[in-house]
Every structure is written in structure tokens, then in C-alpha cells.
Design an enzyme around this catalytic site. Sequence first.
Site, PDB file in Angstrom:
ATOM      1  N   CYS A   1       3.686  -9.133  13.817  1.00 59.02           N
ATOM      2  CA  CYS A   1       4.963  -8.366  13.957  1.00 59.02           C
ATOM      3  C   CYS A   1       5.945  -9.651  13.728  1.00 59.02           C
ATOM      4  O   CYS A   1       7.223  -9.187  13.512  1.00 59.02           O
ATOM      5  CB  CYS A   1       5.410  -7.847  15.134  1.00 59.02           C
TER       6      CYS A   1
ATOM      7  N   HIS B   1       4.308   1.403   2.028  1.00 58.30           N
ATOM      8  CA  HIS B   1       5.499   0.598   1.290  1.00 58.30           C
ATOM      9  C   HIS B   1       6.104   1.307   0.412  1.00 58.30           C
ATOM     10  O   HIS B   1       7.184   1.414  -0.047  1.00 58.30           O
ATOM     11  CB  HIS B   1       5.017  -0.706   0.919  1.00 58.30           C
TER      12      HIS B   1
ATOM     13  N   LYS C   1      -1.365   5.039  12.348  1.00 60.64           N
ATOM     14  CA  LYS C   1      -0.284   4.450  11.151  1.00 60.64           C
ATOM     15  C   LYS C   1      -1.044   3.760  10.128  1.00 60.64           C
ATOM     16  O   LYS C   1      -1.907   2.792  10.380  1.00 60.64           O
ATOM     17  CB  LYS C   1       0.761   3.553  11.939  1.00 60.64           C
TER      18      LYS C   1
ATOM     19  N   CYS D   1      -0.905  -6.430  21.158  1.00 56.56           N
ATOM     20  CA  CYS D   1       0.357  -5.805  20.482  1.00 56.56           C
ATOM     21  C   CYS D   1       0.001  -4.437  20.361  1.00 56.56           C
ATOM     22  O   CYS D   1      -0.979  -3.796  19.984  1.00 56.56           O
ATOM     23  CB  CYS D   1       0.534  -6.437  19.293  1.00 56.56           C
TER      24      CYS D   1
ATOM     25  N   LYS E   1      -2.602  -2.731   7.199  1.00 51.82           N
ATOM     26  CA  LYS E   1      -3.558  -3.530   6.837  1.00 51.82           C
ATOM     27  C   LYS E   1      -4.540  -3.650   8.047  1.00 51.82           C
ATOM     28  O   LYS E   1      -5.923  -3.554   8.126  1.00 51.82           O
ATOM     29  CB  LYS E   1      -3.164  -4.584   6.265  1.00 51.82           C
TER      30      LYS E   1
ATOM     31  N   HIS F   1       1.100  -1.206  -0.001  1.00 57.38           N
ATOM     32  CA  HIS F   1      -0.035  -0.054  -0.196  1.00 57.38           C
ATOM     33  C   HIS F   1       1.042   1.168   0.026  1.00 57.38           C
ATOM     34  O   HIS F   1       2.053   1.136  -0.176  1.00 57.38           O
ATOM     35  CB  HIS F   1      -1.102  -0.119   1.089  1.00 57.38           C
TER      36      HIS F   1
ATOM     37  N   HIS G   1      -0.230  -3.527  16.404  1.00 53.05           N
ATOM     38  CA  HIS G   1      -1.569  -4.085  15.523  1.00 53.05           C
ATOM     39  C   HIS G   1      -2.882  -4.325  16.429  1.00 53.05           C
ATOM     40  O   HIS G   1      -3.719  -4.320  15.901  1.00 53.05           O
ATOM     41  CB  HIS G   1      -1.070  -5.574  15.221  1.00 53.05           C
TER      42      HIS G   1
ATOM     43  N   CYS H   1       3.498 -11.801  18.705  1.00 57.90           N
ATOM     44  CA  CYS H   1       2.582 -11.156  18.172  1.00 57.90           C
ATOM     45  C   CYS H   1       2.852 -11.669  16.480  1.00 57.90           C
ATOM     46  O   CYS H   1       4.038 -11.539  16.013  1.00 57.90           O
ATOM     47  CB  CYS H   1       2.442  -9.531  17.845  1.00 57.90           C
TER      48      CYS H   1
HETATM   49  O1  ME8 Z   1       8.346  -5.343   8.655  1.00 60.80           O
HETATM   50  N1  ME8 Z   1       4.327   4.649   6.950  1.00 60.80           N
HETATM   51  O2  ME8 Z   1       7.591  -6.024   6.362  1.00 60.80           O
HETATM   52  P1  ME8 Z   1       6.403  -5.245   6.148  1.00 60.80           P
HETATM   53  C1  ME8 Z   1       5.390   4.501   6.481  1.00 60.80           C
HETATM   54  N2  ME8 Z   1       9.350  -8.028   6.435  1.00 60.80           N
HETATM   55  N3  ME8 Z   1       5.818   3.173   6.136  1.00 60.80           N
HETATM   56  C2  ME8 Z   1       5.237   2.029   6.236  1.00 60.80           C
HETATM   57  C3  ME8 Z   1       4.148   2.339   6.481  1.00 60.80           C
HETATM   58  C4  ME8 Z   1       3.420   3.431   7.091  1.00 60.80           C
HETATM   59  N4  ME8 Z   1       2.297   3.395   7.505  1.00 60.80           N
HETATM   60  N5  ME8 Z   1       3.509   0.986   6.558  1.00 60.80           N
HETATM   61  C5  ME8 Z   1       4.555   0.341   6.002  1.00 60.80           C
HETATM   62  C6  ME8 Z   1       8.552  -6.080   7.494  1.00 60.80           C
HETATM   63  N6  ME8 Z   1       5.596   0.673   5.768  1.00 60.80           N
HETATM   64  C7  ME8 Z   1       9.691  -7.051   7.504  1.00 60.80           C
HETATM   65  C8  ME8 Z   1      10.740  -6.180   6.821  1.00 60.80           C
HETATM   66  S1  ME8 Z   1      13.677  -6.422   6.323  1.00 60.80           S
HETATM   67  C9  ME8 Z   1      14.851  -7.517   6.690  1.00 60.80           C
HETATM   68  C10 ME8 Z   1      11.970  -7.086   6.862  1.00 60.80           C
HETATM   69  C11 ME8 Z   1       6.925   0.588   5.439  1.00 60.80           C
HETATM   70  O3  ME8 Z   1       5.878  -5.713   4.963  1.00 60.80           O
HETATM   71  C12 ME8 Z   1       8.058   0.953   6.207  1.00 60.80           C
HETATM   72  O4  ME8 Z   1       9.269   0.863   5.471  1.00 60.80           O
HETATM   73  O5  ME8 Z   1       5.501  -5.133   7.468  1.00 60.80           O
HETATM   74  C13 ME8 Z   1       8.060  -0.467   7.301  1.00 60.80           C
HETATM   75  O6  ME8 Z   1       9.253  -0.677   7.821  1.00 60.80           O
HETATM   76  C14 ME8 Z   1       7.786  -1.540   6.346  1.00 60.80           C
HETATM   77  O7  ME8 Z   1       6.771  -1.024   5.189  1.00 60.80           O
HETATM   78  C15 ME8 Z   1       7.428  -2.857   6.914  1.00 60.80           C
HETATM   79  O8  ME8 Z   1       6.949  -3.677   5.936  1.00 60.80           O
END
Ligand code: ME8
Length: 501
Positions: free
Chosen positions: A129, A21, A300, A147, A303, A18, A150, A126
Site C-alpha cells: 500500500c 486497472h 478484490k 495489512c 496480484k 489487470h 493485502h 505496508c
Molecule cells: O494505488 N477493482 O496504484 P495501483 C477495481 N499508485 N479497481 C481496481 C482493482 C479492482 N479489483 N484493482 C485495481 C495506486 N484497481 C497508486 C495510485 S494515484 C496518485 C496513485 C484500480 O497500481 C483502481 O482504480 O495499486 C485502484 O484505485 C487502482 O487500480 C490502484 O492502482
Amino acid sequence: MAVFYVTTPIYYPNAPPHLGHAYTTVYADILARYHRLRGDETFFLTGTDEHGLKLQRAAEKRGIHPKEFVDEMVEKYKWYWSLLDISYDRFIRTTDEDHEEVVEWALRELWKKGLVYKAKYAGWYCVDCEKFYSEGEYEVVEGKPYCPIHKKPLEWLEEETYYFKLSEFQEDVERILSSGDRVYPKQYAGEVLGKIRDEGLRDVSIARPRERVWWGIPLPWDPDYTTYVWFDALLNYLTGAGLLRDPQRFQRLWPAAHHVIGKDILWFHTVIWFSMLLALGLEPPRKVLVHAFLINRGLKMGKSAGNVVWIEDLIERYQDSDGLRFILARIFNLHKDIEVSTELFDSIYNADLADNYGNLVRRAGTLVRRKLSGTVEGRLDPKIDEAIREAVKGYEEAMEAYEVSRAVEAVMGLLRRANAYINETRPWELADPRDPLYSVLEAVRNATILLHPVIPKATSRVAEALGFTLSYEALGVPQESYTVRDAPILFRKVKRGGPSP
Ligand code: ME8
């Protein structure tokens, strides 16, 4: 040759990406494109984090094998990133063979060094997370642990596991965080240090019993266990740089590693990651670039909060990827959370892209074609020359400090100056409008080169229409003459209504 290696987090492909990301990914892409434009050897890595309980459950829900599930989702990620013109050099998946090799290698190394031991674990977990929460870290709702991110009940887990001796690295990690500049902005290093001082470093579980979490990489010495998804995921940055399969490339890239992350995963990317690297005899990354959150309706964006904004809706509203990329760059903030809103996005798009940049290109191009049959040579007005130099300097300083929104603002300043200059010099009334029009085109050319990493499509179109090349070395070096082929309308203003964030 300077080297720049930039990574995004590898995202969980349990759902499509979204706007949150996209925020991280577009930022990393702008840094990568900037370094490529400067002629640096650049490598940009993004990808997906495919193992673990969260993915296992998502696939179970669909009644398919997790690999089939993630294969499908990966196509969606790639589709979104191509919609947004993300110029990654590799899309890494934790199910890639070379990555599994790296994870096995890392586990064996730690095992050989006696940094892993077996013991019992009990705690609150969680799944969203993929993380254990200790007392004081979780929230309590109606007597039950929740959590804090979440807002969902935690699950109680009790099992034999393997621990990594994180506690052995406390001093080293504290030293790195307090003396170096490896974390930017610095405030985040301070936050981590505070947490370490309050709680110390406890050893961390790096395995899950296979009977509970079977979707992952088996421990090389005990196939009844699966590698913890975060231990697996962090290593992607080494795989992507070529650790085992291309050690020479790895030697060049690793010292230039820049990890872009959201602040939610700061602990993993500092304490855990730095300790893992130290344990493996490797340097910590050059830089961990941490940004704050996109907020929607006070929470924040995510999903589980049910407040996500979809990338395709905004691309549609702003007609192309450039509009959305620009908006994200303009609001990008490492330091504080940003609330998204249609009003904010529309006003950035209309004021900066449609009015300031788009209008200037259109006006300048049209005037040169109408008054000078499309060709102009002239003298650069010293005032515009100075505005160009100031913008290039401001932009470069900001980019080198990873402050993309400040860099964009420097260019906007130049464009505003050039718009005002047209109004002041009124070339449409002049018998000989060559000098002012030439000066305006110089401003447009320099601004366009600087904006190229942010809005690659529109800037390529402008370069083609006005007759110049997008070369970083050409900044501040006046071009002798221009042959204008076209005066394109780049961005059509949006009106209220229509799809909104
Ligand atoms: O944490 N505002 O994956 P993830 C800003 N797989 N950035 C956001 C955001 C928001 N509201 N929502 C998501 C993971 N992000 C692990 C990472 S790395 C070795 C493993 C972005 O799919 C932001 O960069 O939950 C956050 O750190 C990342 O999506 C988390 O993505």
C-alpha cells in the site's frame, strides 16, 4: 467552450495492469470520449507511479536499476492501453522532468510556509500500500499486525522523518466534504467524514530516509531524504495540467479536474490531496469519482490475492477491444462491488452486442440492400422518434451524472425497441418497406452515435457501412436518406468454454 479534464490513478508499474486497472481506465476513457464527441476541450491523463519502496524492491529482485525496470514496464502499460483503445492525451510518469519540477516546487512551498517539520516516526507499514497503519486499522493474525487489504504482515518502521501538518487542514477538509459535491457518489464523502470524526487528522510523514528508500525525488532542503511516494504521485495531476510549464492551460484545465479512482485510495484523494492543494493555495478538484471493486472468487481482484484476470485473455475471448470495453461499461459500478464471471460476461456480450446491436445492424443493412438496392428515404415513425428522444435524454442525463452503465442501458432500450419494431412491421414482406426501414436506420444511427465513446471501432464501422457521420449534434435530427454500402457482422457470439475470467 466547456472544458473536461479527466485522470486515472497513476498505476504502480511493479506488475502489468489487470482487469481491475482496465476497469478504471476504460471508464475514464469513455468519459473522455463522450466529452470530445460533445465538442468539449478534453484532456485525459493516465500514467505510472514509479518511485518508492515497492518499485525499488521489484527492481532489486530482478537485479536491475529501478529506472530500467520501470522503462520496461511502461512499455507494457502503453501496449495494454493501445489494445484497449485508450485515448489518453498524455501518459505521465513520475520520473518525467516536468513532474519532478512540480514536486520540488510543492515541497519548497510547504517548507517556506512552515507546514513541514522534522520528527521521529514509529509505526507499522505496508509496502504494497506504501502506507502506515495505525492501531485499529490493521488486522491481527496470530498476534501479528497484518495489512487488511493485502493480507500480509506489516513491517515495523522507526525513523526520523519530515511531517506535513495535515492536522491544520481538518476543518477545511471537513467543510469541503460535507458541504460540496466534490466527491461522487456522496456516500464516500460520508465514509471519509466518519473516519475523520473518529480519528481526527494526524500529521503525515512525507519523506523517507535515503538509505532505506533511495528511489525517489530528494527533498530540496535535505538530500538525505526521499519524497514519500504518495506525496509525489498525487502531484501528477497538477503536472499533467501544465502547472509550471503552461500556466494558461493549467488555469483552464484545473477547475474542470475529474479524478477517477477506486475506493481503496479514497483517503489519499480526499483528505491528503485536498490538504496538499489547500496548503499550496489551489482549489480541490472539481470531482473525485470513486468506484467500487471488481471481485473474483469472493476477493478484490489483485496480484496479491492471486485472482487477477488478464486483459488480453478477454480481448481474445470477445474477439476485439470493443467487446471487453462494452462489458466493462455495462457492469461498471460506482456504488457496489461486482463479481466477475464468464457467464456474466458472455451473457452481456451475446445478448447486448451480438443479438441486440449486432443483429439489428446486420438485419437492417441486409434488408435495405436486398429490398431497396441499398438506398432508403422515408418518414420517421413517431414511435421510433419518441424512442430515440427518450434514449438520448436518458443517456445524456446518465453521462452527465457519470453513470456510464445507465447510459449504456438507455441505448440498449432503444435497440430492443428497434428490433421489436422490425418484427412488428415485417418489412421483408412489404411491397414498400421504405418507412419502417428508414425508421430502423434512424434508431441505429442514433444508438451508434451514443455508443461511440464505449465501442469506438464497431461504431465507426457501422457509420461507414450505413452512411452517416458520428456527430453528436446530429442526434435527434433525422438524416434525409441512407446509402448502405455494407451490412457487417459486428460481433460473433461466444460459446461456453475457451479462456475465461
Ligand atoms: O494505488 N477493482 O496504484 P495501483 C477495481 N499508485 N479497481 C481496481 C482493482 C479492482 N479489483 N484493482 C485495481 C495506486 N484497481 C497508486 C495510485 S494515484 C496518485 C496513485 C484500480 O497500481 C483502481 O482504480 O495499486 C485502484 O484505485 C487502482 O487500480 C490502484 O492502482
